[in-house]
Structures are given as C-alpha cells and as structure tokens.
Design a protein around this motif. Structure first.
Motif, PDB file in Angstrom:
ATOM      1  N   MET A   1       0.838  -1.210   0.000  1.00 26.07           N
ATOM      2  CA  MET A   1       0.000   0.000   0.000  1.00 26.07           C
ATOM      3  C   MET A   1       0.874   1.261   0.000  1.00 26.07           C
ATOM      4  O   MET A   1       0.512   2.280  -0.575  1.00 26.07           O
ATOM      5  CB  MET A   1      -0.886   0.059   1.261  1.00 26.07           C
TER       6      MET A   1
ATOM      7  N   VAL B   1       3.075  -1.909 -13.579  1.00 24.32           N
ATOM      8  CA  VAL B   1       2.999  -0.754 -12.665  1.00 24.32           C
ATOM      9  C   VAL B   1       3.197   0.570 -13.413  1.00 24.32           C
ATOM     10  O   VAL B   1       2.721   1.603 -12.962  1.00 24.32           O
ATOM     11  CB  VAL B   1       3.996  -0.795 -11.481  1.00 24.32           C
TER      12      VAL B   1
ATOM     13  N   THR C   1       8.737   5.313  -9.417  1.00 24.82           N
ATOM     14  CA  THR C   1       8.389   3.917  -9.767  1.00 24.82           C
ATOM     15  C   THR C   1       9.314   3.428 -10.881  1.00 24.82           C
ATOM     16  O   THR C   1       9.837   2.308 -10.830  1.00 24.82           O
ATOM     17  CB  THR C   1       6.921   3.837 -10.257  1.00 24.82           C
TER      18      THR C   1
ATOM     19  N   THR D   1       3.594   1.807  -1.463  1.00 26.69           N
ATOM     20  CA  THR D   1       4.251   2.133  -2.742  1.00 26.69           C
ATOM     21  C   THR D   1       3.275   2.764  -3.740  1.00 26.69           C
ATOM     22  O   THR D   1       3.685   3.239  -4.792  1.00 26.69           O
ATOM     23  CB  THR D   1       4.900   0.885  -3.389  1.00 26.69           C
ATOM     24  N   LEU D   2       1.971   2.764  -3.411  1.00 31.66           N
ATOM     25  CA  LEU D   2       0.975   3.319  -4.339  1.00 31.66           C
ATOM     26  C   LEU D   2       1.129   4.823  -4.529  1.00 31.66           C
ATOM     27  O   LEU D   2       0.729   5.370  -5.554  1.00 31.66           O
ATOM     28  CB  LEU D   2      -0.447   3.024  -3.830  1.00 31.66           C
ATOM     29  N   THR D   3       1.705   5.510  -3.545  1.00 34.37           N
ATOM     30  CA  THR D   3       1.787   6.981  -3.613  1.00 34.37           C
ATOM     31  C   THR D   3       3.043   7.473  -4.333  1.00 34.37           C
ATOM     32  O   THR D   3       3.249   8.669  -4.462  1.00 34.37           O
ATOM     33  CB  THR D   3       1.800   7.572  -2.188  1.00 34.37           C
TER      34      THR D   3
ATOM     35  N   ARG E   1       2.063  -3.993  -7.884  1.00 39.38           N
ATOM     36  CA  ARG E   1       2.858  -3.275  -6.869  1.00 39.38           C
ATOM     37  C   ARG E   1       3.479  -4.273  -5.891  1.00 39.38           C
ATOM     38  O   ARG E   1       4.630  -4.151  -5.495  1.00 39.38           O
ATOM     39  CB  ARG E   1       1.983  -2.289  -6.092  1.00 39.38           C
TER      40      ARG E   1
ATOM     41  N   GLY F   1      -2.102   1.967 -10.209  1.00 41.47           N
ATOM     42  CA  GLY F   1      -2.946   1.552  -9.087  1.00 41.47           C
ATOM     43  C   GLY F   1      -3.117   0.044  -8.993  1.00 41.47           C
ATOM     44  O   GLY F   1      -3.850  -0.448  -8.138  1.00 41.47           O
TER      45      GLY F   1
ATOM     46  N   PHE G   1      -2.637  -3.113  -7.649  1.00 36.91           N
ATOM     47  CA  PHE G   1      -2.088  -3.497  -6.354  1.00 36.91           C
ATOM     48  C   PHE G   1      -1.270  -4.796  -6.429  1.00 36.91           C
ATOM     49  O   PHE G   1      -0.229  -4.931  -5.795  1.00 36.91           O
ATOM     50  CB  PHE G   1      -3.244  -3.630  -5.355  1.00 36.91           C
TER      51      PHE G   1
END
Ligand SMILES: [Zn+2]
Length: 397
Positions: A178, A230, A188, A180-182, A240, A235, A237
């Motif tokens: 979670m 990614v 990335t 790494t989503l931001t 990610r 997004g 998941f």
C-alpha cells in the motif's frame, strides 16, 4: 558450485496495511524510544505519520528525523547522530526509500560505535553491538531493507561509500505494498529499473552462490512480470506487490552475492554528473550484458526462459540480445534516456568537442574501474573496457 556461509535475515512481513503492525513489533523487541528516519517526501505523502501513529498507539516515544535527501551524505548522517544523541533512542526505524533506510543505518554506525562514517567504509568495521532497526520501504528498488550495507556519499568527493556489517542488518523488514501506491511515476520507473538490474547482475556475478541464485531467479520473475504493469496501471495493487517483493528478493540476492560492471559504470555518472542511480544503471546495463555474454550466455538463456511471455521456442537471437531488447523497451516505457548524449545532465559543451567528450569519458572510465563492485563482474573489466562501454553508450549506434 561456490561454497557459502549464509545467515538468513531479517524477519520479513509482507501484506497490505502491515505498516500498522510497527508499534507491536517494536514492543516485541522491547523498545520504548524510536527515532524514525524518513525523507521529507515520505512525510509529505503522509506515510511517516502512519508509522508514527502505530508506535504512539502502543506508548512508544517517537522522534522523527527528516533532514536528508536522495543519496544521503556523511553530513546527513552526522545531523542524524546529533538528533539521536539528544533523543537517546533504543530503536531506529528507516521508513522510506533506500535513502531513508541507508541514512538510518549510517546513523546507527556512528551512534552505536562512534567515529565518522568513513571509518565504516568496507565490511565488518563495526566495533560494538548496534541498535535494533526496523525497515519499512516505501519504494520497490534498492532492497536496502534486507542488506547489511548502507550507501553513504562523501559530501566532498561524492564517492559512494558502501559501509557493511552484519550488525547493521535490520531485525525486521515490513513490506506493505500500500505504501508504494503513492510513489511519483518517475520514482516507480527509476527504482523498478534499479531492482531489475540487481536481479540481472547478481545472477551472473562471480560471487553468486546456490542461495543467491534462488533469490535472483525469483526476483527476476516477479520484477519482469510486474514492471510494465505498474508503469501502465500505477494503481494495480497485485503488480505493486510483485515489484516490492521482487525488489526485496533482489536485495537478498545482493546480500548473498554481489553486483557487477553495470553498477561500476553507473556510480561515476551519479557522482560526477548527478544522474539518478536508476537512470545511470539502466542506461549502462545493456552494454554490460553484451560485454558479459561471451562468458555467461548460458546464464542469460536461463533468465529468458523465466520471462512471462516465454513460449518455450528458442529465442531467434542470442538470449543476451533478447534480454537487451526487452530491457530497452522497459527503459522506453519508463521514459528514461538510453544514451549518454540524451541525458539531461550530459554537459552541452563536451558534446560539440570530440576531445572534451573523450576526456570526460576517460575520467568516468578511470573512476568506474576503481569501483569495488566491478571486481565481482563475471568477465574481468579493465579501464579500457569501461571506456569502450561508455563510448558505445554515448549515442545511438
Ligand atoms: Zn542499484
């Protein structure tokens, strides 16, 4: 087969929302005062406060240290040690990308053992037990959470010092996809490419062992499946998660083996020109693969077979060339430069004067040939080999 002496560490937890377990895990270690090292971007993204809350909820005193940037230097580490001396922590937490985790390790060396960070350049230089550390990566790249090394730059010479000691290894790594989503899209891209090069270099390096090969293989599979995904759907998941675990396994592969010439060629680009690590190592990786193919082509055959769209028919070209083509495509998708001349950091005047270009390339090659990591490349790499690879990387052939 190469002999090895391998200690499995750290304890690794992987799962969505697992950052909330930080406080409980710190309690299990018997800690009461945590110094949490996070760069300002991590604070701004609201991730530092997740760790802080989890620690505060179980009654642990928390102090944040945020005075650091990308490629932390001895100065950042020294400021962190000053903060630690005032706060007197019994736990260090590195919550962020490789810079935050490496800076926390650097602080640990000096706070626990005294002296300056240059004293710990090399392997096994710690002089006393160190504080327990918990790492929580917010990028999927360096794999610092599973390594006993801190990469700290010298603020004057810009040389990256690898300071390693088994006592600097984290006790616990919390992998929470979670977080790494931001990440900004460019982070990335840069960290993902770096992790891919870790899988590629560890799998062929002359320090590889049956243990490191397991990690390299798994890392390569996870990363090569997850990277395009990614980039296209940030997004996603599942993707990610694949990237974060892949980067972690690649870090474990480094810990159990070493890297090679692509990293040796990349470090001077960062030190001399300020090229971000992922960009530098991604640009040089294809040239290192082609250079190594005469001695480890069979290893690249194995990697090609592990790729997601491998259809069991033998590749039409050499396996090394197939990997180079796929890697070049990843660089393009990531929006990264694939020649030295197309780097935004490449100096303009040097490009218009062939003598100046050659003299810059010679300076880079001289520095690259002195990098420790070059000694682990499967094919011995001389300074003139380094120069040739930079020349090949200069412009599209
Ligand atoms: Zn790297």
């Amino acid at each position: 087969m190469q002999a090895f002496d391998y200690q499995l560490r750290p304890r690794i937890l992987f799962g969505a929302g697992f950052v909330a377990r930080l406080g409980q895990l710190a309690c299990e270690l018997g800690c009461l005062r945590a110094l949490v090292v996070s760069d300002p971007g991590v604070v701004k993204a609201g991730l530092y406060s997740l760790g802080e809350k989890s620690l505060a909820d179980v009654g642990i005193h928390v102090q944040g240290f945020h005075d650091l940037s990308e490629n932390p230097t001895n100065l950042h580490v020294e400021r962190g040690v000053q903060a630690a001396r005032e706060f007197r922590p019994d736990l260090l937490v590195g919550l962020g990308g490789g810079s935050s985790m490496d800076c926390a390790k650097g602080i640990n060396f000096l706070y626990s053992c005294g002296g300056k960070i240059q004293d710990y350049w090399g392997v096994g230089k710690a002089t006393s037990p160190m504080l327990p550390m918990i790492a929580i990566p917010t990028t999927a790249g360096t794999g610092s959470e599973t390594q006993s090394f801190a990469l700290i730059s010298d603020s004057e010479t810009h040389v990256k010092m690898a300071c390693g000691d088994p006592r600097a290894a984290c006790k616990i790594a919390i992998l929470d996809p979670m977080l790494t989503l931001t990440q900004p899209a460019m982070v990335t891209a840069l960290t993902g490419i770096d992790a891919l090069t870790h899988a590629l270099e560890t799998f062929v390096c002359n320090k590889r062992t049956p243990i490191s090969e397991c990690y390299s293989r798994e890392a390569w599979q996870l990363l090569s499946q997850g990277f395009s995904e990614v980039l296209q759907t940030p997004g996603n998941f599942e993707a990610r998660g694949r990237m974060q675990l892949g980067a972690c396994f690649a870090g474990m592969a480094i810990e159990a083996s070493m890297l090679g010439s692509a990293h040796a060629l990349a470090n001077p680009l960062t030190a001399v020109l300020g090229v971000p690590h992922g960009q530098a190592v991604g640009l040089m990786m294809p040239h290192a693969i082609r250079f190594n193919s005469s001695v480890v082509e069979d290893r690249y055959v194995e990697l090609v077979k592990l790729m997601p769209d491998w259809d069991t028919s033998p590749p039409k070209s050499l396996a090394s060339e197939a990997i180079i083509a796929v890697f070049a495509n990843w660089m393009k998708q990531a929006g990264l430069a694939t020649t030295l001349e197309s780097l935004p950091q490449w100096p303009d005047p040097a490009m218009s004067d062939p003598d100046k270009t050659l003299s810059l390339l010679r300076e880079l090659a001289s520095s690259a040939s002195k990098q420790w990591t070059a000694t682990f490349n499967p094919r011995p790499t001389s300074e003139s080999d380094m120069l040739s690879m930079y020349q090949l990387a200069l412009r599209r052939g």
